[in-house]
Scaffold this active site. Sequence first.
Site, short mmCIF file in Angstrom:
data_model
loop_
_atom_site.label_atom_id
_atom_site.label_comp_id
_atom_site.label_asym_id
_atom_site.label_seq_id
_atom_site.Cartn_x
_atom_site.Cartn_y
_atom_site.Cartn_z
N SER A 79 -63.47 22.45 -88.38
CA SER A 79 -64.48 22.04 -89.35
C SER A 79 -65.48 23.15 -89.60
CB SER A 79 -65.22 20.80 -88.85
OG SER A 79 -66.38 20.57 -89.61
N SER A 119 -57.35 29.75 -94.43
CA SER A 119 -57.68 30.49 -95.64
C SER A 119 -59.17 30.78 -95.74
CB SER A 119 -57.23 29.72 -96.88
OG SER A 119 -57.88 28.46 -96.96
N TYR A 142 -66.70 29.00 -88.12
CA TYR A 142 -65.30 28.59 -88.04
C TYR A 142 -64.38 29.68 -88.59
CZ TYR A 142 -60.95 26.17 -89.22
OH TYR A 142 -59.62 25.83 -89.35
#
Length: 315
Positions: A79, A119, A142
Site C-alpha cells: 500500500s 509499476s 512503498y
Amino acid sequence: MKALVTGGAGFIGSHICDALVARGDSVVVLDNFATGREDNLAHLAGRIDLRRGDIRRPEDLASAVAGCDVVFHLAAMPSVPRSVEDPITSFDVNAAGTVNVLNAARLGGVRRVVYSASSSAYGDTPTLPKIESMPPNPLSPYAADKLHGENAARVFFLCYGLETVVLRYFNVFGPRQRPDSAYAAVIPKFTDAFVSGREPVIYGDGEQSRDFTYIANVVAANLLAASAPGAPGRVFNVGNGCRTTLNELLKLIAQRCGVPAKARYEAVRAGDVKHSLADIEAARSILGYDPPVDLATGLDATVKWFRAADGGDAS
C-alpha cells in the site's frame, strides 16, 4: 517442481498457488496473515504445505525454502498510503524482507526467484508508455522499498548466480481482492461500493489513468518467468498495454452492477501518480507473455465474484 510462494494466502499469491497445484507442482506457502487470508487457500487444503511465518525472520525462510526449485516472492506490505503513514514497517517488510528471501534462496540452493515488483517504481514521469529502460522515480516509501528489492535481486544474480526475475505489476485486479481496507485497490472498492448500494470515492478529478491488469494475466507472467531461459537478471512490465481513466472505470463497473455511475470526489492522496501505462514488448519477446484476459472480460468476472460474495457464496 517444488515452489515456495511467500505471501501465498494473499490475493495474487493464492491465485499463483491455484495454478501451480493445477499443473501438479509441490507448493509451500509462507504467510504471516497480516493481509492474507486462510480462506483464500481453503480449497487447497491437503494439497499445499501451508506455514505461518514471516519473511522478516530468516529462520522461517530457511525452513520454507528447503528443497524448493523456485520461489515466487509476493509477501509485502502492499500500500502506497500505508507506507506514507508507516515508512519504517514498509522498509522492514518490502526492502529488508526481500533481501531475507533472496539470501534464504541463495543459501537453500533455489534455482530461481520471481520477484513481484511494482509499476510505482516509475513514479509520475510524463512519458507513456512506461518502459523498463526508463530511470526509476519512486514517489512513496512503498515505491522506493519495492525498487530496493529489484536492485537486491539484480545484485544476487550478479554476485551469487541466483537466477532472479523481476515483474513490475500494473494495477492488478480480480476475485479475492479485498475491498474492506483503507488501502484497498480501486476496482474492489468501486465494485464493493456499488454492490452494497454506496457511492465509491475517487481521489482527485478521476482523469488519472491506469493500466488495469486482470489476475489471470499476472499468474501467466509468473509461470513464464519461472522457466524462461532469457529472463534471469531482467525486469519486465506486466500489464495489458492499455489505460483507462478512473471516470471511465467507474462507468464500466456501474454498468455491470446496474447502478448509476456516481462517485464522491475527494482530495488527491500523497504519493499517487497521475498516469500509468505498461510497455509489455520485453515480456512478450522474452517471456512469451501475451495477456490472455482483456479489461472487459476481467471486469465481468470480478463483478460476478463480488456479487456472489455479497450473497454469501464467493466460490
